[in-house]
Scaffold this motif. Sequence first.
Motif, short mmCIF file in Angstrom:
data_model
loop_
_atom_site.label_atom_id
_atom_site.label_comp_id
_atom_site.label_asym_id
_atom_site.label_seq_id
_atom_site.Cartn_x
_atom_site.Cartn_y
_atom_site.Cartn_z
N ASP A 27 0.80 -1.13 0.02
CA ASP A 27 0.04 0.02 -0.02
C ASP A 27 0.94 1.22 -0.03
OD1 ASP A 27 -2.28 -1.56 -0.11
OD2 ASP A 27 -2.51 -1.48 2.24
N LEU A 43 -0.38 4.36 2.15
CA LEU A 43 -1.72 4.71 1.87
C LEU A 43 -2.66 5.37 3.18
CD1 LEU A 43 -4.58 3.66 0.33
CD2 LEU A 43 -4.57 1.93 1.79
N ARG A 747 -4.31 -3.96 -5.19
CA ARG A 747 -4.51 -3.51 -3.71
C ARG A 747 -5.78 -2.77 -3.46
NH1 ARG A 747 -1.30 -6.22 -1.26
NH2 ARG A 747 -1.69 -4.54 0.39
N LYS A 801 -7.39 0.40 7.84
CA LYS A 801 -6.09 -0.32 7.16
C LYS A 801 -5.12 -0.20 8.27
CE LYS A 801 -7.30 -1.19 3.03
NZ LYS A 801 -7.02 -2.42 2.14
#
Length: 808
Positions: A27, A43, A747, A801
């Motif tokens: 990510d 991310l 992803r 996440k």
Amino acid sequence: MQNAFRQLEERSLSAEVLHMCWSPMMDLIALANVNCEVLLQRLTWQKQPVWVLPAPPASDDIIQNVNTLAWRPDGKVLAVGYTSGQMLLCSVENADVLHTVTLTSAITCMQWVATRDLTEEPKGSDRDLFEDGADIFLPKLPPLAKLHSAKVFAEDNVEDAKRLKGQKRLNVLVVGLNEGKIQLYAYGIAAIGEVDMSQVSQQSHSTKEMTCGRITTATLSRDLCSLSLVMESRVDQDPNPTVHLLSLDCVLISSRREELTKFAIQSSKIFTFLEYLSATLRSVSEAREDILLEIETKLTKYAEQKKTAGSVRDELLQLLLWGRASPELQAFLLHELTEKGMKKLGQSVENSYSNIQKLVLKHIHSVGRSLVYHLSELKGMSLWYDKYGVIGLSPPAIQDAIGAVGSFMLKASELLQVLDTSLKNFKAFFRWLYVVMMRLSEEPVPNALNKVRQRDINFIADFLAENFAEDIGGSHQLEKQSGFTLERVGQYLKREDLQFPLTSSVNVESWQSCISTSPNLNSSQLVYKHQPHKSLVQLFESMKESIYTALSKPAVAVGGSIRCCDLLPLYTPDTPKESSEVHQPLTVSKYCHTEMPCFYTVLMMHQAPTQVIYLIRQPNHQAGAQYEAGVICLYFSVLGASNANDSTASQYSNRCNQHEVLDAAFFDDHTLTVLLQEQWSGPDSVAVVCQLPLGPLADHTFLPLTSQDVPLDQRPQISKIDAGLYVSHCRRLDNIKASIFAVSGSRKVSCVLFCNRRRVRLFDMDAEDDGEDESLSERSLLDASNVGIEETRQDESDSNKENIELPR
């Protein structure tokens, strides 16, 4: 359907962003800005990026920008292409530059392809291709921990400085240039293909004279059989360029995949050793002290100003033999050189020469053996013509490279000899001169220094005879700036011939005479040529050139085997504005490995926003496709209105019935992601991200492309399809004026860039909205008129996440 993507982050940037590219395995997203910097962000988008790759040194006559980015399929290496033609491979861990390639023109596109074997479970797929048994015969190279410019060699595993360990399958980096050339690099390092499109297109279409220009996209199939590209070119001296679609047959690459893989592994190791050797030579230069030059300057100044007859050498010899010094020499020794200065000089020279000896013995000799080993491996491979000769490996060229390595190693041994001799002479000379100064200053001399052996006197006499000229500043001094040559090591580290070549011994002269008189020895490949007048750096440059020449043969041979199957004109682009380099009309291509493998290319004829885009499908003929290359035209009216049961779709349709395309990208092999903006006069017209499946579009009739010079927008036979009817998921982006975006199917994420190019918004493409964002209910539609189009910053949204840790 409307709230299918969940917003994760919205962040501001310090500089305008030009390009974005998601990592396929982590990510992480790479961004290139107007300052020619490349930033790596997570991310979760921390305040500080993971790392920043600064702009490379720019030339005075070249304005350098980042033109394109590409990730290696395993996500461990990022390729950066610049307008100057330079390409850098950077480690994802710390932005270390692993490899550098300088090409002849600006890099316009890059794509890193993970190859796919024909079988489902390829033989040896679990084997690390990098491990070939060389570590059994060769010692590990010691790290260069003290050299800042060689950080990649500061680790224990120097041999894997290119980060290739763990590779189980071939991957190829395709690089397109501004001058109509394609470069193919195995693992991004070894050149396995060099294609000049001017020659390839001329061979296939000899009736037209074509001048090739900018490569817009270049896509290689995973089986390495076909190469699809979009290129600007001029035909028959037409002043206006035409955008062509080409299909190339790469049968030699696909049929010799194993051979090219082995060649690439050997080449990457050889490149590693050359860079390691270059870093070692820089270490040698840094270890060499310049203090001897100060002594030479002082001696020269004294020789020019002294009033007594005779040379400095004569005065020093008299001092050595009879212990008498002239008043001028005595004053020079005590006040210019000084006793403290001589002691410091002796220690500095001894430390410097000792460090150089260690570098030559431990590093240069070790890497020289490794180079000869791997070049010999390549030569053995090249002798098998049916497998490796056909890909261009040339035994004579590789043998020339081995000979150049041998000559370099001989010169390194010669440098060791000079170091050993100079160190002994310097020790004896400085010790004697230090004792003389102590006696002149009437200081007691320690017993350990007071003993002078006859051998030391001979060393000193030889040193004075070799390093002190007879005529300082006189007419017989041929192009010498100084009459003193105390330092003989520095000449080996310059890019010029040796001023004082090493005098050969009787045994060496006898051996050289034997070689010259024996035809068999003179022509033997086992006898390396000694070049007495060349410096170590000169032979290193010559060795690099010979190795690069040998390793470039396969790229030329493979590139010459590629032939053009289709050359199809598409359209004539608008004349670009002066500063429109970043805003070229969109062209994006992808090889989709589905039940019917093919290339898909999305094409814009005009700069965004545009009403329509063209979807071109090219078959992979090697995979058994029976259809021709074809095209359909896509426009977007009402999004998702084909689903009568979807109430949110009908509400959304009442808001806007026409959209313009801002950007498009392939989400995966089955889905195209499109960035749209509403085309209506309302004050709150916003952008929309939507997912468009390719399957339903493939069922439509694609108009076969022909060689007729008619632009696509002037072909009424092309099917015009309302792609909005096939949109599967979409989301309105409130409070944003978007420009471009980047998506990652692996992803399941996307990143939308605002029009000011200094703000981004990130989305999770595989999760339903958590309900915190505004829904497309009737109430939200009524309130939408109160929302201005000015871009406002939103609070950081909750995200499930976890932080992605970079590999150690």
